[in-house]
Scaffold this motif. Structure first.
Motif, PDB file in Angstrom:
ATOM      1  N   UNK A  63     -43.613  65.732 -22.049  1.00 25.46           N
ATOM      2  CA  UNK A  63     -44.257  66.374 -20.910  1.00 25.46           C
ATOM      3  C   UNK A  63     -45.617  66.920 -21.331  1.00 25.46           C
ATOM      4  N   UNK A  64     -46.652  66.540 -20.584  1.00 23.69           N
ATOM      5  CA  UNK A  64     -47.994  67.034 -20.855  1.00 23.69           C
ATOM      6  C   UNK A  64     -48.755  66.227 -21.886  1.00 23.69           C
ATOM      7  N   UNK A  65     -48.139  65.197 -22.449  1.00 26.16           N
ATOM      8  CA  UNK A  65     -48.827  64.367 -23.446  1.00 26.16           C
ATOM      9  C   UNK A  65     -49.826  63.434 -22.755  1.00 26.16           C
ATOM     10  N   UNK A  66     -50.811  62.988 -23.516  1.00 26.19           N
ATOM     11  CA  UNK A  66     -51.789  62.053 -22.981  1.00 26.19           C
ATOM     12  C   UNK A  66     -51.143  60.687 -22.807  1.00 26.19           C
ATOM     13  N   UNK A  67     -51.701  59.853 -21.910  1.00 29.05           N
ATOM     14  CA  UNK A  67     -51.120  58.523 -21.703  1.00 29.05           C
ATOM     15  C   UNK A  67     -51.225  57.657 -22.964  1.00 29.05           C
ATOM     16  N   UNK A  68     -50.266  56.741 -23.117  1.00 26.93           N
ATOM     17  CA  UNK A  68     -50.255  55.839 -24.267  1.00 26.93           C
ATOM     18  C   UNK A  68     -51.258  54.705 -24.123  1.00 26.93           C
ATOM     19  N   UNK A  69     -51.448  54.230 -22.907  1.00 28.24           N
ATOM     20  CA  UNK A  69     -52.331  53.093 -22.647  1.00 28.24           C
ATOM     21  C   UNK A  69     -53.204  53.426 -21.447  1.00 28.24           C
ATOM     22  N   UNK A  70     -54.421  52.903 -21.432  1.00 30.04           N
ATOM     23  CA  UNK A  70     -55.339  53.167 -20.318  1.00 30.04           C
ATOM     24  C   UNK A  70     -55.904  51.844 -19.809  1.00 30.04           C
ATOM     25  N   UNK A  71     -55.913  51.680 -18.496  1.00 27.79           N
ATOM     26  CA  UNK A  71     -56.435  50.478 -17.838  1.00 27.79           C
ATOM     27  C   UNK A  71     -57.501  50.887 -16.836  1.00 27.79           C
ATOM     28  N   UNK A  72     -58.519  50.076 -16.717  1.00 25.48           N
ATOM     29  CA  UNK A  72     -59.648  50.417 -15.848  1.00 25.48           C
ATOM     30  C   UNK A  72     -59.469  49.948 -14.413  1.00 25.48           C
ATOM     31  N   UNK A  73     -58.618  48.949 -14.181  1.00 22.95           N
ATOM     32  CA  UNK A  73     -58.443  48.443 -12.815  1.00 22.95           C
ATOM     33  C   UNK A  73     -56.991  48.599 -12.373  1.00 22.95           C
ATOM     34  N   UNK A  74     -56.816  48.681 -11.062  1.00 23.61           N
ATOM     35  CA  UNK A  74     -55.474  48.784 -10.494  1.00 23.61           C
ATOM     36  C   UNK A  74     -54.674  47.520 -10.803  1.00 23.61           C
ATOM     37  N   UNK A  75     -55.327  46.371 -10.785  1.00 28.64           N
ATOM     38  CA  UNK A  75     -54.639  45.108 -11.060  1.00 28.64           C
ATOM     39  C   UNK A  75     -54.089  45.086 -12.487  1.00 28.64           C
ATOM     40  N   UNK A  76     -54.910  45.485 -13.462  1.00 26.03           N
ATOM     41  CA  UNK A  76     -54.461  45.501 -14.854  1.00 26.03           C
ATOM     42  C   UNK A  76     -53.317  46.498 -15.039  1.00 26.03           C
ATOM     43  N   UNK A  77     -53.447  47.675 -14.429  1.00 26.94           N
ATOM     44  CA  UNK A  77     -52.389  48.685 -14.523  1.00 26.94           C
ATOM     45  C   UNK A  77     -51.105  48.172 -13.877  1.00 26.94           C
ATOM     46  N   UNK A  78     -51.220  47.569 -12.706  1.00 30.64           N
ATOM     47  CA  UNK A  78     -50.049  47.047 -11.996  1.00 30.64           C
ATOM     48  C   UNK A  78     -49.359  45.974 -12.839  1.00 30.64           C
ATOM     49  N   UNK A  79     -50.133  45.068 -13.433  1.00 33.39           N
ATOM     50  CA  UNK A  79     -49.547  44.018 -14.273  1.00 33.39           C
ATOM     51  C   UNK A  79     -48.773  44.617 -15.436  1.00 33.39           C
ATOM     52  N   UNK A  80     -49.333  45.639 -16.070  1.00 33.66           N
ATOM     53  CA  UNK A  80     -48.653  46.264 -17.211  1.00 33.66           C
ATOM     54  C   UNK A  80     -47.395  47.006 -16.767  1.00 33.66           C
ATOM     55  N   UNK A  81     -47.465  47.699 -15.638  1.00 32.46           N
ATOM     56  CA  UNK A  81     -46.299  48.435 -15.133  1.00 32.46           C
ATOM     57  C   UNK A  81     -45.178  47.453 -14.789  1.00 32.46           C
ATOM     58  N   UNK A  82     -45.530  46.340 -14.158  1.00 37.17           N
ATOM     59  CA  UNK A  82     -44.535  45.301 -13.843  1.00 37.17           C
ATOM     60  C   UNK A  82     -43.874  44.813 -15.123  1.00 37.17           C
ATOM     61  N   UNK A  83     -44.686  44.543 -16.143  1.00 37.75           N
ATOM     62  CA  UNK A  83     -44.158  44.087 -17.434  1.00 37.75           C
ATOM     63  C   UNK A  83     -43.183  45.115 -18.020  1.00 37.75           C
ATOM     64  N   UNK A  84     -43.569  46.392 -17.984  1.00 40.81           N
ATOM     65  CA  UNK A  84     -42.719  47.451 -18.542  1.00 40.81           C
ATOM     66  C   UNK A  84     -41.411  47.607 -17.762  1.00 40.81           C
ATOM     67  N   UNK A  85     -41.499  47.529 -16.441  1.00 41.64           N
ATOM     68  CA  UNK A  85     -40.293  47.682 -15.621  1.00 41.64           C
ATOM     69  C   UNK A  85     -39.355  46.485 -15.786  1.00 41.64           C
ATOM     70  N   UNK A  86     -39.900  45.280 -15.828  1.00 42.01           N
ATOM     71  CA  UNK A  86     -39.062  44.090 -15.974  1.00 42.01           C
ATOM     72  C   UNK A  86     -38.397  44.024 -17.348  1.00 42.01           C
ATOM     73  N   UNK A  87     -39.155  44.356 -18.382  1.00 41.31           N
ATOM     74  CA  UNK A  87     -38.624  44.256 -19.747  1.00 41.31           C
ATOM     75  C   UNK A  87     -37.854  45.496 -20.173  1.00 41.31           C
ATOM     76  N   UNK A  88     -37.973  46.576 -19.379  1.00 40.86           N
ATOM     77  CA  UNK A  88     -37.329  47.847 -19.707  1.00 40.86           C
ATOM     78  C   UNK A  88     -37.747  48.333 -21.098  1.00 40.86           C
ATOM     79  N   UNK A  89     -39.027  48.097 -21.448  1.00 44.01           N
ATOM     80  CA  UNK A  89     -39.548  48.503 -22.748  1.00 44.01           C
ATOM     81  C   UNK A  89     -40.433  49.726 -22.595  1.00 44.01           C
ATOM     82  N   UNK A  90     -40.821  50.265 -23.743  1.00 49.41           N
ATOM     83  CA  UNK A  90     -41.624  51.490 -23.763  1.00 49.41           C
ATOM     84  C   UNK A  90     -43.053  51.190 -24.187  1.00 49.41           C
ATOM     85  N   UNK A  91     -43.949  52.015 -23.723  1.00 52.78           N
ATOM     86  CA  UNK A  91     -45.319  51.951 -24.208  1.00 52.78           C
ATOM     87  C   UNK A  91     -45.352  52.544 -25.614  1.00 52.78           C
TER      88      UNK A  91
END
Length: 171
Positions: A63-91
């Motif tokens: 809680x309160x930690x900085x993000x592990x990964x940063x993306x500049x566009x919504x598309x790039x962020x969405x692609x990464x979130x989809x990958x994380x949710x599908x694979x059930x993996x961690x950043x």
């Protein structure tokens, strides 16, 4: 509709059963948060206009930690979130050169060709624990990115001009 609400729509279209919750900032300059949970796997996104989309898969202690990964566009962020949710993996805070190359969908041979070196040299570079800034800049550039060096302080983040460092033009 703002950037976080657009991101929520993107994820809702892909994962109709996911729990998607937006937390609005208390002040105008604050960050927007989106919690995306699918089958018990949580991905948290923090969006700030000046920083982009910070993506993390936090544990209870984060809680309160900085993000592990940063993306500049919504598309790039969405692609990464989809990958994380599908694979059930961690950043992972910070990414290896191999992970960056893989995310650019480049093989070692393809990257070697762009750098005009052999594939074995790319393999050795990816395994190094230390390298020159110029070498790292060239690797990132060959993958289509731009290397930025950030110094993080408790109250601010400062971008150091890499070209000035490499050319000896720092004033």
């Amino acid at each position: 509709m703002n950037e976080v609400e657009r991101l929520k729509e993107c994820l809702a279209a892909r994962f109709p059963t996911a729990s998607l919750t937006i937390d609005r900032p208390d002040v105008a300059s604050g960050g927007w948060f989106l919690d995306a949970t699918l089958e018990g796997h949580l991905v948290v996104v923090e969006w700030r206009a000046d920083r982009g989309y910070g993506v993390s898969t936090p544990s209870e202690d984060d809680y309160g930690a900085k993000p592990d990964e940063v993306y500049q566009t919504a598309e790039a962020a969405c692609n990464r979130i989809v990958e994380l949710l599908l694979s059930q993996t961690r950043t992972v805070p910070g990414r290896t050169l191999q992970q960056i190359r893989d995310s650019c969908q480049l093989s070692q041979a393809e990257l070697a060709q762009k750098l005009r070196i052999n594939q074995g040299a790319v393999s050795r570079l990816e395994r190094r624990s230390d390298m020159r800034i110029r070498t790292l800049r060239n690797l990132i550039s060959a993958m289509g990115g731009e290397l930025k060096l950030l110094a993080e302080f408790p109250d601010r983040t400062v971008c150091i001009q890499i070209d000035q460092l490499l050319n000896g033009d720092a004033k």
